[in-house]
Write an enzyme that holds these catalytic residues in place. Structure first.
Site, short mmCIF file in Angstrom:
data_model
loop_
_atom_site.label_atom_id
_atom_site.label_comp_id
_atom_site.label_asym_id
_atom_site.label_seq_id
_atom_site.Cartn_x
_atom_site.Cartn_y
_atom_site.Cartn_z
N ASN A 9 -22.91 -13.95 -4.83
CA ASN A 9 -23.53 -13.88 -3.51
C ASN A 9 -24.50 -12.69 -3.52
OD1 ASN A 9 -24.19 -13.62 -0.83
ND2 ASN A 9 -22.16 -12.92 -0.19
N TRP A 10 -25.79 -13.00 -3.57
CA TRP A 10 -26.79 -11.92 -3.73
C TRP A 10 -27.12 -11.23 -2.41
CZ3 TRP A 10 -31.07 -13.83 -7.68
CH2 TRP A 10 -30.45 -14.18 -8.88
N LYS A 11 -26.61 -11.75 -1.31
CA LYS A 11 -26.84 -11.15 0.01
C LYS A 11 -28.34 -10.89 0.23
CE LYS A 11 -22.26 -9.20 -0.34
NZ LYS A 11 -21.28 -8.26 0.17
N HIS A 95 -18.78 -16.16 5.59
CA HIS A 95 -18.64 -14.85 4.93
C HIS A 95 -18.30 -13.80 6.00
CE1 HIS A 95 -19.58 -11.17 2.80
NE2 HIS A 95 -19.41 -11.87 1.69
N GLU A 97 -19.32 -10.93 6.51
CA GLU A 97 -20.49 -10.26 7.11
C GLU A 97 -21.12 -11.13 8.19
OE1 GLU A 97 -22.48 -9.43 3.41
OE2 GLU A 97 -20.87 -8.04 2.90
N GLU A 167 -11.39 -13.58 0.64
CA GLU A 167 -12.05 -12.29 0.49
C GLU A 167 -11.48 -11.31 1.52
OE1 GLU A 167 -16.12 -12.82 -1.48
OE2 GLU A 167 -16.42 -13.04 0.66
N GLY A 173 -17.21 -4.86 -1.01
CA GLY A 173 -18.21 -3.80 -1.14
C GLY A 173 -17.62 -2.41 -1.01
N SER A 213 -14.87 -6.76 -4.53
CA SER A 213 -15.01 -5.73 -5.57
C SER A 213 -14.53 -6.20 -6.95
CB SER A 213 -14.29 -4.45 -5.15
OG SER A 213 -14.88 -3.94 -3.96
N GLY A 234 -20.01 -10.15 -5.19
CA GLY A 234 -21.13 -9.56 -4.46
C GLY A 234 -21.91 -8.61 -5.37
N GLY A 235 -21.62 -7.31 -5.23
CA GLY A 235 -22.38 -6.28 -5.95
C GLY A 235 -22.57 -6.54 -7.44
C1 PEP Z 1 -18.84 -10.59 -1.20
O1 PEP Z 1 -19.64 -10.09 -0.44
O2 PEP Z 1 -18.61 -11.80 -1.15
C2 PEP Z 1 -18.18 -9.71 -2.16
C3 PEP Z 1 -17.10 -10.14 -2.73
O3 PEP Z 1 -18.76 -8.47 -2.37
P1 PEP Z 1 -18.32 -7.38 -3.45
O4 PEP Z 1 -18.04 -8.11 -4.75
O5 PEP Z 1 -19.49 -6.46 -3.56
O6 PEP Z 1 -17.10 -6.71 -2.91
#
Ligand code: PEP
Length: 251
Positions: A9-11, A95, A97, A167, A173, A213, A234-235
């Site tokens: 997920n590149w956000k 998600h 967010e 999640e 994050g 994470s 994510g990151g």
């Molecule tokens: C996400 O936003 O779906 C996610 C899992 O982010 P991160 O891996 O950065 O925690």
């Protein structure tokens, strides 16, 4: 039986040239096997070009969101039909967010799921508890309610187009990861509730991804749990070497 899936997920990251540079690196570095499905979710502005760029590769493209309406006066929004028309068949819905910053409720999310399925899209449906829910020992109830309100109106047949991403909000994050045991406990609970609502076949076939994470250093241990079928990243999805290592950890 279900597939392993690793989705990035590149956000709201990566411009057009940056998107293409990362895709080029991924094309070069990702393993060529087909046992693990790989999905990337760039920003809306880069979806069409990503689909074209990835043509002939094993990497699939997902949207990060869509609107529930078929179309109309919804300034700034994107419909399922628009996504389908550029070759995007998968969408992330719910998600944390989106739930938090854009106030998407379970009812809105259920509508989005219905619209996506009506357009034969696959949905990566995100659920997750907040830290206070875990501290109050309410985390199973929260997840049960999100499943019930977001997905459990669907038929068995429709469930075949759903992927669940568990999640925990406190792990997104933050650098804080659920332990493999915490992930397994929740994934087993989700599968058990799906079996209770539908049947064993639906429960055995549905992929349940872990997100929060995930890094090259912890992916293997998390993915080795029996009910963890891969990850939503994510990151670490923004760095080709890290994402590749995470995909390799799912093999
Ligand atoms: C996400 O936003 O779906 C996610 C899992 O982010 P991160 O891996 O950065 O925690």
């Amino acid at each position: 039986m279900r597939n392993k899936i690793v989705a990035g997920n590149w956000k709201m990251h990566k411009t057009y040239p940056e998107t293409h540079a990362l895709l080029d690196e991924l094309i070069e570095k990702l393993p060529s096997g087909k046992e693990v499905e790989v999905i990337v979710a760039p920003a809306f502005t880069n979806l069409a070009s990503a689909v074209a760029h990835l043509d002939g590769t094993n990497i699939q493209v997902s949207a990060q969101n869509m609107h529930q309406a078929e179309g109309g006066a919804f300034t700034g929004e994107i419909s399922a039909q628009m996504l389908k028309s550029i070759g995007v068949d998968t969408v992330i819905i719910g998600h944390s967010e989106r739930r938090h910053y854009f106030h998407e409720t379970d009812a809105v999310l259920a509508d989005k799921v219905n619209t996506a399925l009506r357009h034969n899209m696959r949905v990566i449906f995100c659920i997750g508890e907040e830290l206070k829910d875990r501290e109050n020992k309410q985390y199973l109830n929260v997840i049960f309610n999100q499943l019930t309100d977001g997905l459990f109106h669907l038929t068995k047949e429709q469930m075949a187009n759903i992927v669940i991403a568990y999640e925990p909000v406190w792990a997104i994050g933050t650098g804080e990861t659920a332990t493999p045991e915490q992930a397994q406990e929740m994934h087993a609970f989700i599968r058990q509730e799906i079996e209770r609502k539908y049947d064993k076949k639906v429960a055995d076939n549905i992929a349940i991804l872990y997100g929060g994470s995930v890094k090259p250093s912890n992916a293997k241990e998390i993915f080795s749990k029996p009910d963890v079928d891969g990850g939503l990243i994510g990151g670490a999805a923004l760095v080709a070497d890290d994402f590749t290592a995470i995909v390799n950890a799912a093999y």
